[in-house]
Design a protein around this motif. Structure first.
Motif, PDB file in Angstrom:
ATOM      1  N   ILE A  79       0.848  -1.158  -0.131  1.00 21.21           N
ATOM      2  CA  ILE A  79      -0.060  -0.089  -0.009  1.00 21.21           C
ATOM      3  C   ILE A  79       0.877   1.172  -0.113  1.00 21.21           C
ATOM      4  O   ILE A  79       0.311   2.354  -0.053  1.00 21.21           O
ATOM      5  CB  ILE A  79      -1.044  -0.012   1.104  1.00 21.21           C
ATOM      6  N   GLY A  80       2.096   1.093  -0.040  1.00 26.68           N
ATOM      7  CA  GLY A  80       3.049   2.327  -0.178  1.00 26.68           C
ATOM      8  C   GLY A  80       3.012   3.011   1.230  1.00 26.68           C
ATOM      9  O   GLY A  80       3.393   4.390   1.151  1.00 26.68           O
ATOM     10  N   CYS A  81       2.845   2.490   2.148  1.00 25.41           N
ATOM     11  CA  CYS A  81       2.696   3.147   3.423  1.00 25.41           C
ATOM     12  C   CYS A  81       4.108   3.946   3.973  1.00 25.41           C
ATOM     13  O   CYS A  81       4.352   4.871   4.701  1.00 25.41           O
ATOM     14  CB  CYS A  81       2.107   2.407   4.593  1.00 25.41           C
ATOM     15  N   TYR A  91       8.064   3.979  -5.149  1.00 24.13           N
ATOM     16  CA  TYR A  91       7.621   4.152  -6.637  1.00 24.13           C
ATOM     17  C   TYR A  91       6.389   4.487  -6.923  1.00 24.13           C
ATOM     18  O   TYR A  91       5.315   4.296  -6.320  1.00 24.13           O
ATOM     19  CB  TYR A  91       7.863   2.688  -7.467  1.00 24.13           C
ATOM     20  N   GLY A  92       6.048   5.392  -8.116  1.00 25.41           N
ATOM     21  CA  GLY A  92       4.758   5.794  -8.546  1.00 25.41           C
ATOM     22  C   GLY A  92       4.260   4.594  -9.518  1.00 25.41           C
ATOM     23  O   GLY A  92       4.502   4.265 -10.209  1.00 25.41           O
ATOM     24  N   ARG A 116      -1.187   5.422  -7.539  1.00 23.04           N
ATOM     25  CA  ARG A 116      -0.974   5.083  -5.869  1.00 23.04           C
ATOM     26  C   ARG A 116       0.552   4.956  -5.891  1.00 23.04           C
ATOM     27  O   ARG A 116       1.258   5.076  -6.900  1.00 23.04           O
ATOM     28  CB  ARG A 116      -1.598   3.812  -5.912  1.00 23.04           C
ATOM     29  N   LYS A 117       1.291   4.576  -4.659  1.00 22.46           N
ATOM     30  CA  LYS A 117       2.479   4.397  -4.660  1.00 22.46           C
ATOM     31  C   LYS A 117       2.906   3.052  -3.920  1.00 22.46           C
ATOM     32  O   LYS A 117       1.767   2.435  -3.294  1.00 22.46           O
ATOM     33  CB  LYS A 117       2.908   5.456  -3.750  1.00 22.46           C
ATOM     34  N   ILE A 118       3.970   2.422  -4.336  1.00 20.30           N
ATOM     35  CA  ILE A 118       4.510   1.182  -3.699  1.00 20.30           C
ATOM     36  C   ILE A 118       5.862   1.282  -3.373  1.00 20.30           C
ATOM     37  O   ILE A 118       6.705   2.161  -3.897  1.00 20.30           O
ATOM     38  CB  ILE A 118       4.249   0.100  -4.517  1.00 20.30           C
ATOM     39  N   CYS A 130       5.347  -4.141   8.539  1.00 22.16           N
ATOM     40  CA  CYS A 130       4.674  -4.242   7.464  1.00 22.16           C
ATOM     41  C   CYS A 130       3.323  -4.428   7.700  1.00 22.16           C
ATOM     42  O   CYS A 130       2.880  -5.596   8.319  1.00 22.16           O
ATOM     43  CB  CYS A 130       5.205  -4.985   6.530  1.00 22.16           C
ATOM     44  N   PRO A 131       2.134  -3.754   7.441  1.00 23.65           N
ATOM     45  CA  PRO A 131       0.609  -4.049   7.808  1.00 23.65           C
ATOM     46  C   PRO A 131       0.373  -5.160   6.964  1.00 23.65           C
ATOM     47  O   PRO A 131      -1.075  -5.483   7.124  1.00 23.65           O
ATOM     48  CB  PRO A 131       0.108  -2.569   7.849  1.00 23.65           C
ATOM     49  N   LYS A 132       0.811  -5.369   5.624  1.00 25.27           N
ATOM     50  CA  LYS A 132       0.089  -6.059   4.760  1.00 25.27           C
ATOM     51  C   LYS A 132       0.928  -7.213   4.401  1.00 25.27           C
ATOM     52  O   LYS A 132       0.459  -8.326   3.763  1.00 25.27           O
ATOM     53  CB  LYS A 132       0.126  -5.167   3.470  1.00 25.27           C
TER      54      LYS A 132
END
Length: 107
Positions: free
Chosen positions: A26-28, A43-44, A71-73, A92-94
């Protein structure tokens, strides 16, 4: 194979970051913030899921992508710098990261 030990002498095997799932991420940026070695970069990504390029740390308005940014990752940018501390996986939440033990990489 080198034998790794903690400061206290216990056996320890580094777990090196090898991949981040771009679909799940989620790119947090939590992993980026805790990494002592700068292994990852943000990265976008556009609507089609194509990676547009690295997002500048100083660019909050994302002008570099001409409105295509969806989004971003996070991505592994410098895998050779990973020390296997696993700090990134702990925040990491994911759970989108893949780590490989030092034993498996040297085999």
């Amino acid at each position: 194979m080198a034998e790794f030990k903690t400061r206290g002498g216990s056996a320890w095997t580094p777990q090196y970051l090898t991949e981040i799932d771009p679909v799940t991420c989620i790119g947090c940026g939590r992993c980026f913030k805790v990494c002592p070695q700068g292994v990852m970069a943000l990265y976008g990504v556009n609507d089609e899921g194509e990676i547009l390029g690295a997002v500048s740390k100083d660019d909050d308005d994302d002008d570099d992508f001409d409105g295509e940014l969806n989004r971003k990752i996070m991505a592994v940018d410098s895998p050779q710098d990973c020390i296997g501390c696993n700090a990134c996986s702990k925040v990491c939440p994911k759970n989108c990261q893949t780590h490989v033990s030092a034993d498996a990489l040297s085999a």
